[in-house]
Design a protein around this motif. Structure first.
Motif, PDB file in Angstrom:
ATOM      1  N   VAL A 107       0.863  -1.081   0.105  1.00 28.33           N
ATOM      2  CA  VAL A 107      -0.054   0.098   0.044  1.00 28.33           C
ATOM      3  C   VAL A 107       0.820   1.278   0.041  1.00 28.33           C
ATOM      4  CG1 VAL A 107      -1.921  -1.193   1.335  1.00 28.33           C
ATOM      5  CG2 VAL A 107      -0.194   0.059   2.460  1.00 28.33           C
ATOM      6  N   PHE A 108       0.340   2.307  -0.448  1.00 30.65           N
ATOM      7  CA  PHE A 108       1.215   3.604  -0.820  1.00 30.65           C
ATOM      8  C   PHE A 108       0.251   4.813  -0.171  1.00 30.65           C
ATOM      9  CE2 PHE A 108       2.287   6.707  -4.285  1.00 30.65           C
ATOM     10  CZ  PHE A 108       2.889   7.396  -3.395  1.00 30.65           C
ATOM     11  N   THR A 109       0.901   5.261   1.196  1.00 32.95           N
ATOM     12  CA  THR A 109      -0.064   6.224   1.855  1.00 32.95           C
ATOM     13  C   THR A 109       1.066   6.737   2.541  1.00 32.95           C
ATOM     14  OG1 THR A 109      -1.916   6.792   3.106  1.00 32.95           O
ATOM     15  CG2 THR A 109      -0.586   4.715   3.627  1.00 32.95           C
ATOM     16  N   ASP A 110       0.688   7.851   3.522  1.00 35.89           N
ATOM     17  CA  ASP A 110       1.555   8.780   4.083  1.00 35.89           C
ATOM     18  C   ASP A 110       1.742   8.163   5.437  1.00 35.89           C
ATOM     19  OD1 ASP A 110      -0.007  10.615   6.269  1.00 35.89           O
ATOM     20  OD2 ASP A 110      -1.498  10.536   4.497  1.00 35.89           O
ATOM     21  N   ASN A 111       2.700   8.872   6.211  1.00 38.12           N
ATOM     22  CA  ASN A 111       3.225   8.333   7.427  1.00 38.12           C
ATOM     23  C   ASN A 111       2.304   8.498   8.574  1.00 38.12           C
ATOM     24  OD1 ASN A 111       4.600  11.191   6.997  1.00 38.12           O
ATOM     25  ND2 ASN A 111       4.605  10.949   9.082  1.00 38.12           N
ATOM     26  N   THR A 112       1.332   9.383   8.285  1.00 42.59           N
ATOM     27  CA  THR A 112       0.309   9.573   9.594  1.00 42.59           C
ATOM     28  C   THR A 112      -0.261   8.364   9.839  1.00 42.59           C
ATOM     29  OG1 THR A 112       0.177  12.001   8.984  1.00 42.59           O
ATOM     30  CG2 THR A 112      -1.593  11.014   9.978  1.00 42.59           C
ATOM     31  N   TYR A 113      -0.724   7.618   8.599  1.00 49.63           N
ATOM     32  CA  TYR A 113      -1.367   6.272   8.810  1.00 49.63           C
ATOM     33  C   TYR A 113      -0.025   5.227   8.997  1.00 49.63           C
ATOM     34  CZ  TYR A 113      -5.402   9.233   7.457  1.00 49.63           C
ATOM     35  OH  TYR A 113      -6.423  10.068   7.178  1.00 49.63           O
ATOM     36  N   GLY A 114       0.854   5.505   8.127  1.00 49.04           N
ATOM     37  CA  GLY A 114       1.637   4.308   8.286  1.00 49.04           C
ATOM     38  C   GLY A 114       2.194   3.893   9.560  1.00 49.04           C
ATOM     39  N   THR A 115       2.542   4.881  10.318  1.00 48.92           N
ATOM     40  CA  THR A 115       2.851   4.708  11.668  1.00 48.92           C
ATOM     41  C   THR A 115       1.872   3.681  12.408  1.00 48.92           C
ATOM     42  OG1 THR A 115       4.164   6.536  11.857  1.00 48.92           O
ATOM     43  CG2 THR A 115       3.370   5.818  13.976  1.00 48.92           C
ATOM     44  N   GLY A 116       0.861   4.324  12.374  1.00 47.62           N
ATOM     45  CA  GLY A 116      -0.511   3.317  13.034  1.00 47.62           C
ATOM     46  C   GLY A 116      -0.275   1.824  12.539  1.00 47.62           C
ATOM     47  N   TYR A 117      -0.330   1.769  11.207  1.00 50.24           N
ATOM     48  CA  TYR A 117      -0.206   0.378  10.640  1.00 50.24           C
ATOM     49  C   TYR A 117       0.740  -0.402  11.213  1.00 50.24           C
ATOM     50  CZ  TYR A 117      -3.270   2.669   7.083  1.00 50.24           C
ATOM     51  OH  TYR A 117      -4.273   3.472   6.336  1.00 50.24           O
ATOM     52  N   PHE A 118       1.875   0.208  11.316  1.00 50.31           N
ATOM     53  CA  PHE A 118       3.079  -0.516  12.146  1.00 50.31           C
ATOM     54  C   PHE A 118       2.914  -0.978  13.493  1.00 50.31           C
ATOM     55  CE2 PHE A 118       7.331  -0.620  14.194  1.00 50.31           C
ATOM     56  CZ  PHE A 118       7.739  -1.866  13.437  1.00 50.31           C
ATOM     57  N   GLU A 119       2.304   0.111  14.074  1.00 49.41           N
ATOM     58  CA  GLU A 119       1.925  -0.161  15.464  1.00 49.41           C
ATOM     59  C   GLU A 119       0.803  -1.349  15.880  1.00 49.41           C
ATOM     60  OE1 GLU A 119       0.801   3.761  17.138  1.00 49.41           O
ATOM     61  OE2 GLU A 119       2.842   4.168  17.250  1.00 49.41           O
ATOM     62  N   SER A 120      -0.037  -1.431  14.966  1.00 50.68           N
ATOM     63  CA  SER A 120      -1.158  -2.480  14.781  1.00 50.68           C
ATOM     64  C   SER A 120      -0.554  -3.742  14.143  1.00 50.68           C
ATOM     65  CB  SER A 120      -2.331  -1.950  13.969  1.00 50.68           C
ATOM     66  OG  SER A 120      -2.720  -0.668  14.537  1.00 50.68           O
ATOM     67  N   GLY A 121       0.685  -3.969  13.588  1.00 49.90           N
ATOM     68  CA  GLY A 121       1.070  -4.941  13.238  1.00 49.90           C
ATOM     69  C   GLY A 121       0.508  -5.316  11.781  1.00 49.90           C
ATOM     70  N   TYR A 122       0.063  -4.265  11.214  1.00 45.27           N
ATOM     71  CA  TYR A 122      -0.454  -4.459   9.668  1.00 45.27           C
ATOM     72  C   TYR A 122       0.744  -4.532   8.526  1.00 45.27           C
ATOM     73  CZ  TYR A 122      -5.044  -3.364  11.916  1.00 45.27           C
ATOM     74  OH  TYR A 122      -6.293  -3.589  12.463  1.00 45.27           O
ATOM     75  N   ILE A 123       1.760  -3.907   8.842  1.00 46.89           N
ATOM     76  CA  ILE A 123       2.833  -3.793   8.025  1.00 46.89           C
ATOM     77  C   ILE A 123       4.243  -4.454   8.574  1.00 46.89           C
ATOM     78  CG2 ILE A 123       1.745  -2.184   6.700  1.00 46.89           C
ATOM     79  CD1 ILE A 123       3.440  -0.063   7.940  1.00 46.89           C
ATOM     80  N   ASP A 124       4.943  -4.872   7.632  1.00 46.30           N
ATOM     81  CA  ASP A 124       6.398  -5.299   7.898  1.00 46.30           C
ATOM     82  C   ASP A 124       7.289  -4.414   8.549  1.00 46.30           C
ATOM     83  OD1 ASP A 124       5.402  -7.856   7.868  1.00 46.30           O
ATOM     84  OD2 ASP A 124       6.678  -8.480   6.278  1.00 46.30           O
ATOM     85  N   ASP A 125       8.332  -5.062   9.359  1.00 43.57           N
ATOM     86  CA  ASP A 125       9.509  -4.132   9.338  1.00 43.57           C
ATOM     87  C   ASP A 125      10.448  -4.643   8.159  1.00 43.57           C
ATOM     88  OD1 ASP A 125      12.297  -3.210   9.902  1.00 43.57           O
ATOM     89  OD2 ASP A 125      12.753  -4.455  11.726  1.00 43.57           O
ATOM     90  N   LEU A 126      10.694  -3.691   7.333  1.00 42.72           N
ATOM     91  CA  LEU A 126      11.602  -3.977   5.952  1.00 42.72           C
ATOM     92  C   LEU A 126      12.852  -4.210   6.149  1.00 42.72           C
ATOM     93  CD1 LEU A 126      10.060  -1.222   3.827  1.00 42.72           C
ATOM     94  CD2 LEU A 126       9.215  -3.623   4.045  1.00 42.72           C
ATOM     95  N   SER A 127      13.344  -4.470   7.183  1.00 46.24           N
ATOM     96  CA  SER A 127      15.079  -4.667   7.561  1.00 46.24           C
ATOM     97  C   SER A 127      15.294  -6.124   7.119  1.00 46.24           C
ATOM     98  CB  SER A 127      15.552  -4.555   9.093  1.00 46.24           C
ATOM     99  OG  SER A 127      15.275  -3.143   9.611  1.00 46.24           O
ATOM    100  N   GLU A 128      14.358  -7.083   7.406  1.00 44.21           N
ATOM    101  CA  GLU A 128      14.805  -8.310   6.746  1.00 44.21           C
ATOM    102  C   GLU A 128      14.725  -8.541   5.287  1.00 44.21           C
ATOM    103  OE1 GLU A 128      11.198 -11.091   7.661  1.00 44.21           O
ATOM    104  OE2 GLU A 128      11.135  -9.854   9.133  1.00 44.21           O
ATOM    105  N   HIS A 129      13.892  -7.551   4.633  1.00 45.06           N
ATOM    106  CA  HIS A 129      13.821  -7.734   3.124  1.00 45.06           C
ATOM    107  C   HIS A 129      14.598  -6.732   2.573  1.00 45.06           C
ATOM    108  CE1 HIS A 129       9.971  -9.621   4.280  1.00 45.06           C
ATOM    109  NE2 HIS A 129       9.475  -8.614   4.753  1.00 45.06           N
ATOM    110  N   GLU A 130      15.589  -5.997   3.023  1.00 44.39           N
ATOM    111  CA  GLU A 130      16.469  -4.958   2.286  1.00 44.39           C
ATOM    112  C   GLU A 130      17.207  -5.618   1.141  1.00 44.39           C
ATOM    113  OE1 GLU A 130      19.219  -1.293   3.228  1.00 44.39           O
ATOM    114  OE2 GLU A 130      19.110  -2.716   4.407  1.00 44.39           O
ATOM    115  N   ALA A 131      17.968  -6.787   1.753  1.00 43.09           N
ATOM    116  CA  ALA A 131      18.825  -7.257   0.609  1.00 43.09           C
ATOM    117  C   ALA A 131      18.063  -7.854  -0.511  1.00 43.09           C
ATOM    118  CB  ALA A 131      19.432  -8.643   1.270  1.00 43.09           C
ATOM    119  N   LYS A 132      16.669  -7.982  -0.582  1.00 41.79           N
ATOM    120  CA  LYS A 132      15.914  -8.491  -1.760  1.00 41.79           C
ATOM    121  C   LYS A 132      16.127  -7.535  -2.727  1.00 41.79           C
ATOM    122  CE  LYS A 132      14.655 -12.568   0.127  1.00 41.79           C
ATOM    123  NZ  LYS A 132      15.120 -13.856  -0.625  1.00 41.79           N
TER     124      LYS A 132
END
Length: 448
Positions: A107-132
């Motif tokens: 999904v593509f949206t702004d950080n106002t919502y993205g922070t909430g998505y991360f806190e809710s477990g809806y989106i991934d920490d990308l650190s484990e994917h960076e190498a891809k």
């Protein structure tokens, strides 16, 4: 809230901060097919995989679509991009996530919502994917102020596509005509300049124009007034939308527009406000840095070459130089759904979509002032296109307040209620204290 903002070279348009309340989720839930959460990836080989992206309907997305055949040929990944207006995104994304649906991988949206998505477990920490995605982009290639809103507790949970701050834009020719010495340094001077030009022109030119439409439209620029008067949406951990500072900022904002704003300003969204300024109908506005290219577009703007750019003035005597400043830092990013069953392919697309090649193409062929990579921001092409205001832009980004708007799971409710309070005050239905007290009570009932 976002800022915000770019346009196609053929038909200029911007990602406008239009956020709406998330309503009717229970009723609409049946329209999304719920799926069980996926595993961590798609087996390591992304070739032949099809991913689905829900994106804002803006020029950055158009740029991806133009270049997408190259990505699909190079990687073997098929990408379906569904675009919707920003105003429709919040409800659609939240509904999808609340159903734990794998319908959208990205999904593509702004950080106002993205922070909430991360806190809710809806989106991934990308650190484990960076190498891809290392063939396309690494975290350290992004302009640090743009990446910071997607980082928390050691995690990086979004790749920034474009960003913005907010600033004061003013007509240098009118300021000279009416003997106003430079941009306002205080809110008192701002009001005085608006009065001078509005009255001096016999009302032909409004002293100032701002977004007055409800919700995120008015709240986004008004939050600069809130902080200019020393306020915040919170007092420590407690919600405080009806603080004395908030009341003063709301009443000042409403009186400013009632006395010196253009007719119909209570309905102005981003586009209407931009047009009022670029068509010479107002002497000042406070809005997103993404407005700069539209001001300077000589084919569409009658004020090109006659605009000054400055920080938003303060009302308090001891304004902060950093941290809780009165200018925003809003960044729109790509986020990887925790429920995606095709995470490797999805992240590879995310890295490509924010790569130097893709961002360079955006600068060369669209209005892409908010690009996020250091290499592109420092390029001759960027300097040539945005030199009229680049220095002022970077100064605003460097001091931008990442906590300028409420974020997290309560953000939408707060923005909606405060926006309604501003509309009531501007319309004269209530004074600012009454309207914000009602907003505080409503939010306490909703949020506990």
């Amino acid at each position: 809230m976002s800022a915000a903002p770019t346009a196609r070279s053929r038909a200029p348009r911007l990602a406008v901060r239009i956020g709406v309340g998330v309503v009717g989720l229970a009723t609409a839930a049946g329209s999304i097919t719920a799926c069980a959460p996926s595993g961590s990836g798609d087996g390591g080989d992304a070739s032949g995989v099809t991913i689905n992206v829900l994106a804002e309907d803006i020029s950055y997305t158009d740029n991806w679509k133009e270049l997408l055949p190259e990505f699909e040929e190079q990687t073997g990944i098929k990408v379906n991009i569904e675009t919707v207006p920003y105003s429709d995104q919040a409800a659609k994304i939240l509904l999808n996530f609340s159903q734990k649906s794998s319908d959208y991988d990205v999904v593509f949206t702004d950080n106002t919502y993205g922070t909430g998505y991360f806190e809710s477990g809806y989106i991934d920490d990308l650190s484990e994917h960076e190498a891809k995605g290392e063939d396309f982009v690494g975290f350290d290639e992004f302009y640090e102020p743009y990446l910071a809103p997607m980082q928390k507790d050691g995690a990086t949970f979004g790749l920034p596509v474009y960003g913005e701050s907010t600033w004061l834009m003013y007509r240098t020719d009118l300021f000279e005509q009416y003997g106003i010495d430079g941009p306002p340094q205080t809110m008192e001077e701002l009001e005085a300049a608006a009065k001078t030009i509005s009255e001096g022109s016999g009302g032909d030119v409004a002293g100032i124009t701002l977004r007055g439409a409800p919700g995120i439209q008015s709240v986004y620029p008004w939050a600069g007034f809130l902080r200019a008067f020393g306020g915040d949406f919170y007092d420590g951990d407690e919600l405080a939308v009806n603080s004395p500072e908030s009341v003063e900022a709301a009443q000042f904002w409403a009186d400013l527009l009632k006395n010196y704003g253009p007719s119909g300003v209570g309905n102005f969204d981003w586009e209407q406000n931009r047009i009022a300024f670029t068509q010479g109908n107002a002497a000042m506005t406070i809005d997103a840095t993404a407005n700069g290219p539209f001001n300077e577009d000589a084919e569409a703007s009658v004020i090109a070459g006659k605009v000054g750019y400055a920080p938003i003035p303060y009302a308090i005597s001891d304004p902060p130089a950093s941290g809780n400043t009165d200018n925003s830092l809003n960044v729109h990013a790509l986020y990887l759904s925790s429920f995606s069953q095709k995470k490797d392919a999805a992240y590879e697309f995310m890295a490509w979509a924010t790569s130097e090649e893709v961002q360079t193409n955006a600068v060369e062929n669209t209005e892409a002032v908010g690009v996020t990579l250091n290499a592109v921001l420092e390029s001759p092409a960027y300097d040539e296109k945005y030199g009229a205001f680049k220095d002022a832009l970077l100064e605003q980004l460097a001091t931008g307040n990442v906590d300028y708007l409420p974020a997290g799971t309560d953000a939408n409710a707060i923005i909606t209620e405060v926006g309604q309070a501003l509309s009531r005050t501007l319309a004269g239905e209530a004074d600012a204290e009454e309207a914000l007290n009602a907003a505080q009570e409503a939010l306490q009932a909703q949020l506990g």
